[in-house]
Design an enzyme around this catalytic site. Structure first.
Site, short mmCIF file in Angstrom:
data_model
loop_
_atom_site.label_atom_id
_atom_site.label_comp_id
_atom_site.label_asym_id
_atom_site.label_seq_id
_atom_site.Cartn_x
_atom_site.Cartn_y
_atom_site.Cartn_z
N LYS A 43 0.87 -1.19 0.00
CA LYS A 43 0.00 0.00 0.00
C LYS A 43 0.90 1.23 0.00
O LYS A 43 1.96 1.22 0.65
CB LYS A 43 -0.88 -0.04 1.25
N SER B 93 -9.74 1.79 3.10
CA SER B 93 -8.88 2.58 2.27
C SER B 93 -7.85 1.76 1.49
O SER B 93 -7.25 2.27 0.55
CB SER B 93 -8.13 3.61 3.12
N SER C 189 -9.95 -0.78 7.20
CA SER C 189 -9.41 -0.65 5.85
C SER C 189 -8.70 -1.87 5.28
O SER C 189 -8.35 -1.86 4.10
CB SER C 189 -8.45 0.54 5.78
N1 GLN Z 1 -13.16 4.04 6.68
C1 GLN Z 1 -12.56 4.44 7.91
C2 GLN Z 1 -12.15 5.87 7.82
O1 GLN Z 1 -12.40 6.45 6.83
C3 GLN Z 1 -11.38 3.56 8.23
C4 GLN Z 1 -10.22 3.85 7.38
C5 GLN Z 1 -9.04 2.99 7.72
O2 GLN Z 1 -9.17 1.95 8.34
N2 GLN Z 1 -7.87 3.47 7.33
O3 GLN Z 1 -11.60 6.42 8.70
#
Ligand code: GLN
Length: 492
Positions: free
Chosen positions: A81, A156, A180
């Site tokens: 990532k 994400s 995410s």
């Molecule tokens: N969807 C969640 C957020 O927007 C979690 C994102 C993540 O786990 N990086 O914060």
């Protein structure tokens, strides 16, 4: 070897082939790079490809394999990532702010996986600063779901998920602050593991919310996640929150024996708001585990309905502090011709950050401001504690907890983007696990109208082994994890 035949294979299968020398690391690397070249225009999953460097590393790996020297990932192509710092390789975090940022060092996860012999093919697209659940907030454009190009891959770590589902790599890294890794794994038909907070070093991972962020693997199988988890884990003197807990051989210790395993089903997850089709798939997976000897137990997590509100105070508060460093002075984007220092800060941050990131900074700054700190941030910390205690009480009765990974399957682009709260609901089943610092895994549990859906397994602190075993048993008895998208509309 037919090049295409390796593309959907698991790490464990490829590891065996590499060791038997029925395929070389160079051949594998070429096959995956070829796949990225063919499919990335449609999917936009990968933002940087390191072909030359990867092929050099693959040659060295082949030489090592030839000498009979191998480690857990020797010769295995992987993608990271784009939140992991990679020395000499651009690391964008999905943001214009870091569009040209080239780190001077590797994240510990990158160093460790390299030391285990992994070949880095490149870097995966992601929601900007890991804020999002759909990969629609990336400065580098949306990522498409390989199961249906009109739908999001989740986020994400959506680029990582789409890449592996499309056969661009057998193993990818992700990070999970509120879901995410698990939510995109669910939406793309993969197995994804968020380890216990502290299991994996955060050094060199661009910080979003430091008390919640944790890196983990995504792969086709639980077995592959077990291999990767051992490679990634361990105490790091450079991260004071990394835990001094011995790293076991999670793969070697995999055990499909789950007779008598007590699986807790939180009433709050299986209530009326759970989508019926999701309930059916999750219950069918649980029925398989029951057949294998597990015992299902109803439990309560009475404060789980506070998880979203709590997370969306704590995560933005920490993000607002972490993102203060992007001021246009030290590194990152700088606006053109600033009038004065104030103008430099204001325009660099307004132009460098996208809308969702700015929203989080505003919410976080507000929650931390003098007049509201007690009402919001302190209160959220107190509720976080209560949510954590709910899990600890539940774990007095059960060995693991199971539930859905996400409220539904992948949704079409644009459907939730205009309503931040609808988007935040995507993580309703995953956020509490981060608040409590527990390990959580999503494994494929079938399909709804042709789109994959996952089951989530939550473990006791540092007991990744039991959730890996349970997922491995599920994958021994079912074959949902074997399905691959047909990739309609792709050139390859
Ligand atoms: N969807 C969640 C957020 O927007 C979690 C994102 C993540 O786990 N990086 O914060």
């Amino acid at each position: 070897m037919a090049e295409d035949s390796v593309l959907g294979m698991s790490v464990s299968a490829l590891q065996m082939m590499l060791r038997k020398r029925s395929v070389s690391s160079v051949e594998l690397t070429e096959a995956f790079i070829g796949r990225i070249a063919a499919a990335n225009e449609s999917l936009n999953a990968v933002v940087t490809v390191c072909a030359e460097q990867a092929l050099e590393q693959a040659q060295e790996a082949d030489a090592a394999l030839g000498r009979g020297e191998y480690r857990s990932l020797t010769g295995m192509p992987i993608l990271h990532k784009d939140i992991f710092c990679t020395r000499g390789v651009r690391t964008t975090c999905g943001s214009k702010m870091l569009e040209d940022f080239v780190p001077a060092y590797d994240a510990t996860v990158v160093t460790k996986m390299k030391a285990e012999g992994a070949i880095m093919l490149g870097k995966c697209n992601m929601d900007e600063f890991a804020m999002g659940s759909s990969n629609e907030t990336s400065y580098f454009g949306t990522v498409k779901n390989p199961w249906n190009l009109d739908c999001v891959p989740g986020g994400s770590s959506g680029g990582s998920a789409a890449a592996i589902a499309a056969g661009m790599a057998p193993l990818v890294t992700g990070t999970d602050t509120g879901g995410s890794i698990r939510q995109p794994a669910s939406l793309c038909g993969l197995t994804g593991l968020k380890p216990t907070y502290g299991r994996v070093s955060r050094l060199g991972i661009i910080a979003f919310a430091s008390s919640l962020d944790q890196a983990g693997p995504m792969a086709h199988t639980a077995e592959d996640c077990a291999i990767a988890l051992t490679a990634m884990s361990g105490i790091d003197p450079g991260d004071s929150t990394s835990a001094d807990i011995p790293v076991s051989d999670f793969h070697g210790a995999l055990d499909t024996q789950i007779d008598g395993l007590r699986i807790g089903l939180p009433r709050e997850y299986f209530n009326d708001s759970l989508d019926n089709a999701v309930r059916e798939r999750v219950m069918a997976a649980l029925a398989e585990l029951e057949k294998a000897g597990a015992v299902l137990v109803d439990i309560d997590l009475p404060h789980s309905h506070y998880a979203i509100a709590t997370y969306y105070v704590i995560a933005p508060a920490e993000a607002s502090a972490n993102l203060a460093r992007y001021d246009g002075v030290r590194f990152g984007y700088r606006c053109e011709a600033p009038q004065d220092l104030e103008d430099l800060y204001r325009r660099s941050r307004s132009e460098g950050f996208g809308e969702e990131v700015q929203r989080r900074i505003l919410v976080g700054t507000y929650a931390l401001s003098a007049g509201f700190y007690d009402a919001y941030f302190n209160k959220a910390q107190q509720v976080r504690r209560i949510i954590t205690e709910d899990f600890h009480h539940a774990f007095e009765q059960v060995d693991i907890i199971a539930g859905p990974s996400a409220p539904g399957v992948a949704f079409p682009f644009g459907t939730k983007q205009t309503d931040p709260v609808a988007m935040y609901m995507e993580d309703i089943y995953t956020l509490a696990v981060n608040l409590a610092g527990l390990p959580g895994l999503s494994a494929p549990a079938g399909f709804i109208d042709g789109m994959p859906i996952g089951i989530q397994l939550i473990g006791k602190p540092f007991d990744e082994q039991t959730i890996l075993n349970t997922a491995h048993r599920l994958q021994t008895d079912t074959d949902f994890h074997m399905a691959r998208p047909t990739l309609q509309g792709l050139a390859s």
